[in-house]
Design a protein around this motif. Sequence first.
Motif, PDB file in Angstrom:
ATOM      1  N   VAL A  12      36.725  39.424  45.738  1.00 47.19           N
ATOM      2  CA  VAL A  12      37.709  39.648  44.687  1.00 47.19           C
ATOM      3  C   VAL A  12      39.099  39.538  45.303  1.00 47.19           C
ATOM      4  O   VAL A  12      39.442  40.286  46.220  1.00 47.19           O
ATOM      5  CB  VAL A  12      37.530  41.040  44.037  1.00 47.19           C
ATOM      6  CG1 VAL A  12      38.544  41.254  42.927  1.00 47.19           C
ATOM      7  CG2 VAL A  12      36.106  41.202  43.501  1.00 47.19           C
ATOM      8  N   HIS A  14      42.995  39.991  44.599  1.00 48.84           N
ATOM      9  CA  HIS A  14      43.793  40.756  43.631  1.00 48.84           C
ATOM     10  C   HIS A  14      45.183  41.034  44.179  1.00 48.84           C
ATOM     11  O   HIS A  14      45.441  40.880  45.373  1.00 48.84           O
ATOM     12  CB  HIS A  14      43.091  42.074  43.279  1.00 48.84           C
ATOM     13  CG  HIS A  14      42.781  42.926  44.462  1.00 48.84           C
ATOM     14  ND1 HIS A  14      43.735  43.697  45.110  1.00 48.84           N
ATOM     15  CD2 HIS A  14      41.629  43.106  45.155  1.00 48.84           C
ATOM     16  CE1 HIS A  14      43.184  44.340  46.118  1.00 48.84           C
ATOM     17  NE2 HIS A  14      41.895  43.993  46.182  1.00 48.84           N
ATOM     18  N   VAL A  22      40.414  47.941  41.025  1.00 48.11           N
ATOM     19  CA  VAL A  22      39.124  47.363  41.449  1.00 48.11           C
ATOM     20  C   VAL A  22      38.214  48.467  41.980  1.00 48.11           C
ATOM     21  O   VAL A  22      37.025  48.523  41.642  1.00 48.11           O
ATOM     22  CB  VAL A  22      39.330  46.246  42.494  1.00 48.11           C
ATOM     23  CG1 VAL A  22      37.992  45.740  43.014  1.00 48.11           C
ATOM     24  CG2 VAL A  22      40.144  45.100  41.897  1.00 48.11           C
ATOM     25  N   PHE A  25      36.804  50.445  39.112  1.00 50.63           N
ATOM     26  CA  PHE A  25      35.752  49.699  38.412  1.00 50.63           C
ATOM     27  C   PHE A  25      34.428  49.809  39.157  1.00 50.63           C
ATOM     28  O   PHE A  25      33.379  50.029  38.550  1.00 50.63           O
ATOM     29  CB  PHE A  25      36.161  48.226  38.261  1.00 50.63           C
ATOM     30  CG  PHE A  25      35.177  47.397  37.491  1.00 50.63           C
ATOM     31  CD1 PHE A  25      35.226  47.344  36.113  1.00 50.63           C
ATOM     32  CD2 PHE A  25      34.189  46.669  38.153  1.00 50.63           C
ATOM     33  CE1 PHE A  25      34.316  46.570  35.401  1.00 50.63           C
ATOM     34  CE2 PHE A  25      33.274  45.908  37.457  1.00 50.63           C
ATOM     35  CZ  PHE A  25      33.340  45.867  36.067  1.00 50.63           C
ATOM     36  N   THR A  26      34.468  49.657  40.478  1.00 53.57           N
ATOM     37  CA  THR A  26      33.225  49.700  41.252  1.00 53.57           C
ATOM     38  C   THR A  26      32.590  51.090  41.229  1.00 53.57           C
ATOM     39  O   THR A  26      31.369  51.203  41.249  1.00 53.57           O
ATOM     40  CB  THR A  26      33.443  49.256  42.710  1.00 53.57           C
ATOM     41  OG1 THR A  26      34.400  50.100  43.329  1.00 53.57           O
ATOM     42  CG2 THR A  26      33.910  47.823  42.781  1.00 53.57           C
ATOM     43  N   HIS A  57      29.338  41.179  35.623  1.00 52.37           N
ATOM     44  CA  HIS A  57      30.260  41.842  36.546  1.00 52.37           C
ATOM     45  C   HIS A  57      31.416  40.917  36.921  1.00 52.37           C
ATOM     46  O   HIS A  57      32.575  41.345  36.960  1.00 52.37           O
ATOM     47  CB  HIS A  57      29.543  42.298  37.817  1.00 52.37           C
ATOM     48  CG  HIS A  57      28.683  43.502  37.637  1.00 52.37           C
ATOM     49  ND1 HIS A  57      29.079  44.628  36.952  1.00 52.37           N
ATOM     50  CD2 HIS A  57      27.430  43.768  38.059  1.00 52.37           C
ATOM     51  CE1 HIS A  57      28.125  45.529  36.959  1.00 52.37           C
ATOM     52  NE2 HIS A  57      27.099  45.022  37.628  1.00 52.37           N
ATOM     53  N   LEU A  61      35.220  41.861  36.075  1.00 51.99           N
ATOM     54  CA  LEU A  61      36.174  41.981  37.181  1.00 51.99           C
ATOM     55  C   LEU A  61      37.351  41.031  36.999  1.00 51.99           C
ATOM     56  O   LEU A  61      38.502  41.391  37.252  1.00 51.99           O
ATOM     57  CB  LEU A  61      35.485  41.705  38.516  1.00 51.99           C
ATOM     58  CG  LEU A  61      34.609  42.816  39.066  1.00 51.99           C
ATOM     59  CD1 LEU A  61      33.620  42.268  40.091  1.00 51.99           C
ATOM     60  CD2 LEU A  61      35.471  43.920  39.680  1.00 51.99           C
ATOM     61  N   SER A  62      37.079  39.817  36.558  1.00 56.47           N
ATOM     62  CA  SER A  62      38.148  38.822  36.407  1.00 56.47           C
ATOM     63  C   SER A  62      39.134  39.203  35.308  1.00 56.47           C
ATOM     64  O   SER A  62      40.268  38.722  35.300  1.00 56.47           O
ATOM     65  CB  SER A  62      37.564  37.434  36.153  1.00 56.47           C
ATOM     66  OG  SER A  62      36.910  37.398  34.910  1.00 56.47           O
ATOM     67  N   LEU A  64      40.175  42.341  34.830  1.00 53.21           N
ATOM     68  CA  LEU A  64      40.946  43.519  35.240  1.00 53.21           C
ATOM     69  C   LEU A  64      42.393  43.128  35.533  1.00 53.21           C
ATOM     70  O   LEU A  64      42.645  42.052  36.080  1.00 53.21           O
ATOM     71  CB  LEU A  64      40.325  44.160  36.486  1.00 53.21           C
ATOM     72  CG  LEU A  64      38.969  44.823  36.331  1.00 53.21           C
ATOM     73  CD1 LEU A  64      38.475  45.318  37.692  1.00 53.21           C
ATOM     74  CD2 LEU A  64      39.028  45.966  35.337  1.00 53.21           C
ATOM     75  N   VAL A  67      43.762  41.165  38.896  1.00 55.24           N
ATOM     76  CA  VAL A  67      42.724  40.380  39.587  1.00 55.24           C
ATOM     77  C   VAL A  67      43.044  38.902  39.399  1.00 55.24           C
ATOM     78  O   VAL A  67      43.244  38.434  38.284  1.00 55.24           O
ATOM     79  CB  VAL A  67      41.311  40.721  39.065  1.00 55.24           C
ATOM     80  CG1 VAL A  67      40.282  39.744  39.616  1.00 55.24           C
ATOM     81  CG2 VAL A  67      40.945  42.150  39.449  1.00 55.24           C
ATOM     82  N   VAL A  70      37.613  35.924  41.206  1.00 52.20           N
ATOM     83  CA  VAL A  70      36.356  36.538  41.643  1.00 52.20           C
ATOM     84  C   VAL A  70      35.406  35.400  41.991  1.00 52.20           C
ATOM     85  O   VAL A  70      35.169  34.519  41.163  1.00 52.20           O
ATOM     86  CB  VAL A  70      35.732  37.430  40.546  1.00 52.20           C
ATOM     87  CG1 VAL A  70      34.439  38.064  41.042  1.00 52.20           C
ATOM     88  CG2 VAL A  70      36.716  38.486  40.074  1.00 52.20           C
TER      89      VAL A  70
END
Length: 98
Positions: A12, A14, A22, A25-26, A57, A61-62, A64, A67, A70
């Motif tokens: 990722v 960012h 990030v 999120f994880t 996922h 993630l992309s 967020l 970011v 990914v």
Amino acid sequence: MKGEQHISSLVVLHRPDSASIVRGFTTTHESLQIAAERDCRCVLLCETDNQRAIVDHIDALSLLPGVINVSLVYHHVESADELDQPAMTMALHQETDA
């Protein structure tokens, strides 16, 4: 058969000020874990029971804030039954080669 286990890693990229986003999120997704982290990037370990979850996922993630990208850099699929088997030790492996 229990199904499959998908093991993958994601890089990722960012903004520096988005690292906490990030990380947050994880922590809310049990199948994700931070394996390595730097100022503007991190490597996530992703363990799921299907390939669609990996794509979900990546998509989430992309989206967020902060970011940039990914990337899926590794993906391995293993039978869950196979993962339940004991691992062969080096000593046992050498005995079978002799």
